[in-house]
Design an enzyme around this catalytic site. Structure first.
Site, mmCIF file in Angstrom:
data_model
loop_
_atom_site.group_PDB
_atom_site.id
_atom_site.type_symbol
_atom_site.label_atom_id
_atom_site.label_comp_id
_atom_site.label_asym_id
_atom_site.label_seq_id
_atom_site.Cartn_x
_atom_site.Cartn_y
_atom_site.Cartn_z
ATOM 1 N N SER A 21 36.166 50.098 32.641
ATOM 2 C CA SER A 21 36.303 48.656 32.431
ATOM 3 C C SER A 21 35.413 48.191 31.273
ATOM 4 O O SER A 21 35.551 48.693 30.157
ATOM 5 C CB SER A 21 35.983 47.918 33.733
ATOM 6 O OG SER A 21 36.268 46.546 33.641
ATOM 7 N N ASP B 115 47.651 47.926 35.695
ATOM 8 C CA ASP B 115 46.280 47.421 35.520
ATOM 9 C C ASP B 115 46.244 46.329 34.449
ATOM 10 O O ASP B 115 46.670 46.531 33.313
ATOM 11 C CB ASP B 115 45.381 48.588 35.125
ATOM 12 C CG ASP B 115 43.919 48.194 35.042
ATOM 13 O OD1 ASP B 115 43.598 46.999 35.161
ATOM 14 O OD2 ASP B 115 43.088 49.094 34.846
#
Length: 670
Positions: free
Chosen positions: A442, A494
């Protein structure tokens, strides 16, 4: 949509948002009315006591008042169910009904106050007294709930737009329009900065934090400056987009059954990189410390790291900043399987633009691993939201070296710690033949990718594995340059690898477009959407195209409908002149390196918990140029889900590799 206008100001609620709260209030009011009526009819003979006449009057007036309120709320619900999101014409009487409903709160407050006063010292039957006390308490609960609701839907900027609702922009020249727009933008930025500071009041303030506050406020104020969307409009738009997206996919799938046979070398390269990703993901997860470890091992995790939490080993390794450092270190050991002596440096110092990271010696892969932690605090969120672009000085001949500002600042911090504090020098003095590998998930993936770019000249053989990195990270030239030494891994739908300022602007336009062409009222969209998200269904059984006869009734979904943005908003007209398309602050940015996309085989389950199967392939960045809506768009980003998918995929591919050999040996025996 548009936002409801009451008392000369716009509110953060639309006239079709009152169906569900109205039904809920109706349910409570009817139950309450029936209860009070039953109380009065059954026990009115017991009111022949001291103060009983006052209590009898209280109940009678309350029954009548509640009946009037129920009628008003029923009318509000009925009117709120009419029309569509962009066609509020059938709901034009809503403001009058709300004025009537709000006016009824005055006698409710007065009567609740009188009831509280009259019940004091009354010597009547306890059943009656307790029943009246309950009605007084319920009255005040409903009054308090109404006040809280009004505070929630209050829009601090609403009063600045309402004066232009009737006059329109036609009487203003371009200079006046520009001045007013700039004034609105300044006011919006100030409001958003106040909101961000309130949300992040516990993290203190320094120079970096103040810069992050301003950057975040400017992003939010710019993004929402040209639309008249309320939160429920966005929810309805996302629901419609998901169904539209699934409908298009279902229709295209039969035509897309094309053989994607790749060369043997490319397939071998994919297998090798997947194995590397599977290995280095352990380090990216370890950088999160004990919270992720306990989350992944809820029953055994604390028992495994509890001893380390109570043990002091600070002389054997370097820990910097943060709380529960020994718990973090215990979880890191459990996740990576390394020994104490394999770690060079561990930092859990966490501030805006300053991320935790660890440096370890990975003897299995003969590498010095730097793992940067992803988003896990308010400080990290502010780093994520500092979305302006800034130029990177990499000492190379590339043009347009631009990157995400917040992540770039975080990468610079880690770079200074690694180089200036001699951490990498210490690591390579222990293992000079090892290569440098940078990993992260991330936000940590974005920082690791930028860190790899910064270290490329000093360490030419550097590699980076970025797990679920943000899309809005690198300029086009840096993206192309990074393909030779950075590999990104993305799971399913995602949202983060598809998240950038330009993609958010595209999502806003798609939401505006789909709700403008929907012929269903909002409450039906939301009810159908909840069912669809939970249980699935046919995405084609919910039409979204308006009949041509109704097109002229559409209200443009813009603040301009009530201010001078009516005819000039780029979001509705499809122009690219939005402030978010400013080439200086928010240019188009791309994810780092080559991208491996893991996709779940078969239909995506919603409520089932069966083990999923995954496929992997090399993908181009253009496949992530649009935000996809789905029930797993957030869960696919979670590191534990990604680790589980990698475990299944690597084991399945290993089993498939051994299948041909077993089949051949069986044929030889025959």
């Amino acid at each position: 949509m548009p936002g409801l206008v009451l008392f000369g100001r716009r509110w953060a609620i639309a006239s079709d948002d009152l169906v569900f709260p109205g039904f809920f209030e109706l349910f409570l009011r009817v139950l309450w009315w029936v209860g009070i009526l039953a109380l009065y009819l059954r026990h009115r003979e017991k009111l022949d006591c001291a103060g009983g006449a006052l209590l009898s009057s209280y109940l009678i007036v309350l029954i009548v008042l509640l009946a009037v309120v129920i009628c008003a709320v029923s009318a509000i619900v009925y009117v709120s169910m009419k029309g569509t999101i962009c066609n509020p014409g059938p709901r034009k009487s809503m403001s009058k009904l709300l004025y009537i409903r709000l006016a009824l709160f005055l006698p409710e407050v007065v009567w609740a106050s009188l009831g509280a006063a009259w019940i004091q010292g009354v010597e009547c039957d306890r059943t009656v007294v307790n029943g009246i006390i309950a009605t007084v308490v319920v009255s005040w609960i409903i009054i308090a709930s109404t006040v809280i609701t009004i505070i929630i839907v209050f829009d601090p900027l609403g009063g600045k737009m309402a004066p232009y609702s009737s006059a329109g922009p036609s009487h203003l020249d371009s200079h006046d329009s520009s001045q007013l727009f700039n004034g609105l933008k300044t006011a919006a930025t100030s409001v958003w900065e106040t909101r961000v500071k309130l949300l992040c009041c516990c993290i203190g303030e320094d120079d970096h934090t103040r810069v992050a506050f301003s950057s975040t406020a400017e992003l939010f104020s710019t993004y929402f400056s040209d639309t008249d969307l309320v939160p429920s409009d966005i929810a309805a738009g996302l629901t419609l987009l998901h169904q539209q997206q699934d409908n298009i996919r279902d229709k295209q799938e039969p035509a897309e059954v094309i053989s994607h046979s790749s060369g043997t070398s490319q397939e071998a390269d994919l297998d090798a990189e997947l194995e590397n990703c599977h290995h280095y993901m352990q380090f990216a997860a370890a950088a999160y410390g004990w919270p992720l470890y306990i989350y992944r091992n809820p029953f055994t995790g604390f028992c495994k790291i509890g001893g380390d939490c109570c043990r002091s080993r600070t002389t054997e390794y370097e820990l910097v900043g943060g709380d529960q450092l020994n718990c973090h270190f215990g979880s890191i050991l459990q996740t990576t399987g390394l020994q104490y002596r394999d770690f060079i440096h561990i930092s859990f110092h966490d501030k805006v633009y300053e991320l935790p990271f660890l440096v370890a010696l990975d003897h299995r892969k003969e590498s010095v691993v730097v793992a940067v932690r992803g988003t896990m605090s308010l400080q990290d969120i502010l780093t994520d939201l500092s979305a302006e672009s800034e130029t990177l000085d990499l000492g190379c001949e590339l043009q347009d070296c631009v990157a995400h500002k917040g992540i770039s600042q975080a990468a610079r911090y880690v770079y200074r710690r690694l180089i200036n504090d001699g951490i990498l020098s210490q690591a390579f003095s222990v293992a000079p033949e090892y290569r440098l590998v940078l990993v992260g998930h991330s936000l940590g993936a974005g920082a690791a990718a930028l860190l790899a770019l910064m270290l490329k000249n000093t360490y030419p053989h550097v590699r980076c594995y970025a797990f679920s990195p943000p899309r809005g990270l690198l300029s086009k030239s840096l993206y192309e340059y990074s393909k030779s030494f950075i590999v990104s891994l993305v799971l399913g739908k995602d949202v983060i690898p598809r998240l950038s300022v330009t993609n958010l602007e595209d999502l806003k336009k798609r939401i505006l477009r789909v709700i403008a062409h929907c012929n269903k009222p909002k409450y039906k969209i939301l009810l159908h959407g909840c069912w669809y998200e939970l249980f699935g269904g046919d995405p084609d059984n919910f039409p979204t195209e308006l009949d041509g006869v109704n097109q002229e009734n559409l209200t443009q979904p813009l603040l301009g409908e009530q201010s001078l943005l009516t005819h000039s908003s780029p979001a509705y007209n499809g122009s690219d002149d939005s402030p978010l398309h400013s080439p200086s602050k928010y240019p188009a940015l791309y994810p780092p390196g080559r991208i491996i996309h893991l996709e779940e085989k078969g239909p995506s389950g919603r409520l089932c918990c069966s083990a999923a199967q995954y496929s992997a392939r090399w993908s181009h960045e253009s496949e992530f140029s649009r935000i996809l809506i789905g029930p797993k768009m957030l869960t696919d980003h979670m590191p534990d889900i990604l680790m589980r998918a990698l475990d299944h995929l690597v084991s399945d591919r290993a089993a498939c590799v051994s299948c041909p050999a077993q089949g051949a040996s069986h044929m030889d025996m025959v």
